[in-house]
Design a protein around this motif. Structure first.
Motif, PDB file in Angstrom:
ATOM      1  N   LEU A   1       0.820  -1.211   0.000  1.00 36.98           N
ATOM      2  CA  LEU A   1       0.000   0.000   0.000  1.00 36.98           C
ATOM      3  C   LEU A   1       0.854   1.261   0.000  1.00 36.98           C
ATOM      4  CD1 LEU A   1      -2.708  -1.177   2.554  1.00 36.98           C
ATOM      5  CD2 LEU A   1      -2.746  -1.328   0.057  1.00 36.98           C
ATOM      6  N   LEU A   2       0.244   2.356  -0.441  1.00 35.90           N
ATOM      7  CA  LEU A   2       0.923   3.644  -0.549  1.00 35.90           C
ATOM      8  C   LEU A   2       0.574   4.525   0.635  1.00 35.90           C
ATOM      9  CD1 LEU A   2      -0.106   4.240  -4.258  1.00 35.90           C
ATOM     10  CD2 LEU A   2       2.141   3.497  -3.511  1.00 35.90           C
ATOM     11  N   SER A   3       1.537   5.304   1.084  1.00 32.28           N
ATOM     12  CA  SER A   3       1.296   6.295   2.134  1.00 32.28           C
ATOM     13  C   SER A   3       1.104   7.663   1.497  1.00 32.28           C
ATOM     14  CB  SER A   3       2.471   6.349   3.113  1.00 32.28           C
ATOM     15  OG  SER A   3       2.588   5.124   3.820  1.00 32.28           O
TER      16      SER A   3
ATOM     17  N   ARG B   1      -7.373  -5.756  -4.647  1.00 30.20           N
ATOM     18  CA  ARG B   1      -6.687  -5.569  -3.363  1.00 30.20           C
ATOM     19  C   ARG B   1      -7.416  -6.287  -2.234  1.00 30.20           C
ATOM     20  NH1 ARG B   1      -6.589   0.677  -1.990  1.00 30.20           N
ATOM     21  NH2 ARG B   1      -5.871  -0.149  -0.001  1.00 30.20           N
TER      22      ARG B   1
ATOM     23  N   ARG C   1       1.067  -4.157   3.461  1.00 26.88           N
ATOM     24  CA  ARG C   1       1.585  -3.153   4.397  1.00 26.88           C
ATOM     25  C   ARG C   1       1.602  -1.771   3.758  1.00 26.88           C
ATOM     26  NH1 ARG C   1       6.941  -3.786   7.412  1.00 26.88           N
ATOM     27  NH2 ARG C   1       5.962  -2.000   8.402  1.00 26.88           N
ATOM     28  N   ARG C   2       1.397  -0.761   4.589  1.00 24.06           N
ATOM     29  CA  ARG C   2       1.498   0.635   4.161  1.00 24.06           C
ATOM     30  C   ARG C   2       2.759   1.213   4.787  1.00 24.06           C
ATOM     31  NH1 ARG C   2      -2.450   3.613   2.022  1.00 24.06           N
ATOM     32  NH2 ARG C   2      -4.093   2.248   2.873  1.00 24.06           N
ATOM     33  N   THR C   3       3.752   1.541   3.946  1.00 22.54           N
ATOM     34  CA  THR C   3       5.022   2.044   4.459  1.00 22.54           C
ATOM     35  C   THR C   3       5.357   3.380   3.809  1.00 22.54           C
ATOM     36  OG1 THR C   3       6.565   1.162   2.803  1.00 22.54           O
ATOM     37  CG2 THR C   3       5.753  -0.378   4.470  1.00 22.54           C
TER      38      THR C   3
END
Length: 549
Positions: free
Chosen positions: A5-7, A43, A198-200
């Motif tokens: 995932l995108l932050s 997703r 994960r969103r990093t």
């Protein structure tokens, strides 16, 4: 498997060590390919094969080439591309809601989607997730090259799988995204591994927000949302419901204002006559509501009456910074109340369809400096005052403009070029790239003759298994297009065919059709023009504005 995932971020990272990609507005999707038929996984791990049959059928055509490399997993976005930097989410969203196979198939034929790929997670069953992004990108490009798939995105290419190009120059990419009204830019750290679900902060999304002015009309205390409206033909229309972006103080001030000055609509709602204007940030308009809205600022510089449908359309389509517009309110088609700014907005919206016809062609324009009803002149040369981004080609002492980019198209629009005329070949081909028949009835009252001629020509084309397309021409005629393979037929060879077709129709219906060039000798017959299709001659491009008005 779930996508990484995108932050969200406000600004592009300034330091080195990042790759930048265009952000497209669609369905995030993993392509999991183990057998002949791959799976498209959303997703939320929903299988999307049924909704996007054009992607699956394309994959099956390249299965013989790719089967030795399976299992493969690709990460990408399902999109309907309007240009190389902008996609239309509405078409993808609509497809996702469809259930009936026949309806889906019809939509896929009219609005074919692409899977634009930006990551390779597995190849020959070996996971690449723990490899650095640069390594995965290199492997992805090698894979696409081996499959003869596009490694640079081209929205006009029929390959349903295409690779997104990463760039190091974030400023240059951001300018392209803004020029083409794209959703934004994605920044990815070069050393990032792929972390599913994960969103990093290693992957960032920076949205290209547009700012729309609305007047506040309603507050709902139950959910905390404010309603914003615009005027459309003197009627207030709700276009946004928002609550995010307000500070605590701003939110409390607005709540008190509604409760003090508004009229109670229900136990939890207050309605207000148009009096307060605000700017709302959003990424698009879905036909009913602004998408992903949040409060930006109060707008005390305008009156509520200035929050109009026309103003919203312009705010949703800001002009590129490279375009300096002169006299935007200048009347161009006074009868239709169309000014220069309206015309430029038209060019922006039609550019995905017009630009492919202009691409790589030596352009001749007709300019109307005082509007469409006044004097005009042809222009072939690039003027000395043209900006540096205007591409040209020097041919026989004429420095022709080549209109491959929206910036060039809009600059020409600001110069009040209202007609775009193109040759039958590109600057890289020696032979025609299409055949065009011009069907010219004596007046609009005989338009039925053009229809009859088109139908009879279609019957001939079908006998030769030729694909043809029809378009209107001027105010009373039709043109028929037949695409040709590149550099396969000369003008002399196409002339034999065009003359044969036109002469045949005249023999069959001598009272209806003629190839007589002199108008005074045609009587009340439809003129079949094949003479115009020749080297050095031009024809008005499809979607050229003068063809529309």
């Amino acid at each position: 498997m779930k996508p990484m995932l995108l932050s969200p971020a406000i600004d592009l990272p300034p330091e080195e060590g990042w790759l930048f990609e265009t952000k497209y507005d669609g369905f995030r999707c993993l392509l999991v390919w183990e057998q002949k038929t791959p799976q498209l996984l959303s997703r939320n791990e929903k299988i999307l094969n049924k909704q996007f049959p054009e992607i699956i059928s394309f994959c099956e055509t390249i299965y013989p080439t790719i089967k030795s490399l399976l299992p493969i997993v690709l990460d990408g976005e399902l999109v309907y591309l309007l240009n190389n930097h902008h996609s239309d989410f509405k078409q993808v969203q609509l497809r996702g809601r469809m259930k009936t196979i026949s309806v889906i198939s019809k939509h896929a034929a009219s609005f074919p989607c692409h899977l634009v790929v930006f990551d390779l997670l597995k190849k020959e069953g070996t996971s690449l997730s723990n490899e650095h992004l640069l390594i995965r990108k290199k492997e992805l490009k090698t894979l696409f090259n081996s499959l003869h798939l596009p490694v640079t995105l081209n929205y006009g290419n029929n390959a349903r799988l295409q690779m997104i190009v990463s760039e190091n120059n974030s400023k240059k990419l951001w300018e392209k995204v803004q020029s083409y009204n794209g959703e934004g830019v994605i920044a990815k750290r070069e050393t990032s591994i792929w972390e599913g679900g994960r969103r990093t902060n290693n992957w960032l999304k920076i949205k290209n927000y547009r700012y729309v002015s609305v007047c506040l009309t309603k507050y709902d205390q139950k959910n905390g949302y404010f309603h914003g409206s615009i005027f459309k033909i003197d009627q207030l229309v709700d276009v946004v419901i928002f609550k995010h972006g307000l500070s605590k103080e701003e939110e409390k001030t607005l709540q008190n204002f509604f409760k003090t000055n508004g009229e109670k609509g229900s136990d939890t709602t207050w309605e207000l006559e148009p009096s307060i204007c605000v700017k709302v940030a959003c990424i698009d308009f879905d036909g009913k509501q602004l998408r992903e809205p949040h409060f930006h600022t109060f707008n005390f510089e305008i009156e509520p009456s200035e929050c109009t449908w026309e103003a919203m359309l312009r705010q949703l389509h800001p002009l590129p910074q490279s375009i300096a517009v002169t006299n935007p309110e200048k009347p161009i088609w006074p009868k239709h109340s169309i000014n220069k700014d309206d015309y430029l907005l038209y060019l922006q919206k039609v550019s995905p369809y017009l630009l492919p016809f202009l691409k790589e062609r030596l352009l001749t324009v007709i300019r109307y400096p005082h509007g469409a009803t006044d004097e005009h002149f042809y222009q072939k040369h690039r003027p000395d005052y043209a900006p540096s981004f205007i591409d040209t080609e020097l041919v026989e002492d004429i420095n022709y403009i080549v209109c491959n980019k929206i910036d060039t198209l809009l600059w020409l629009g600001n110069q009040l070029a209202l007609e775009f005329h193109i040759p039958f070949q590109t600057r890289t081909t020696a032979n025609p790239t299409e055949i065009v028949f011009d069907l010219d009835p004596p007046s609009v009252n005989e338009f039925s003759l053009a229809i009859e001629a088109a139908l009879q020509m279609k019957a001939i084309f079908d006998q030769f298994n030729l694909v043809s397309f029809v378009k209107t021409s001027g105010g009373k005629g039709l043109q028929l297009y037949i695409p040709l393979p590149e550099n396969q037929f000369s003008y002399q060879e196409t002339r034999l065919f065009t003359q044969f077709v036109c002469d045949f129709l005249c023999e069959q219906q001598p009272n209806w059709f003629t190839t007589e060039r002199l108008k005074k000798n045609r009587g009340n017959k439809l003129y079949l023009d094949y003479i115009q299709h020749d080297e050095g001659k031009t024809i008005i491009a499809p979607y050229s504005p003068a063809e529309v008005i």
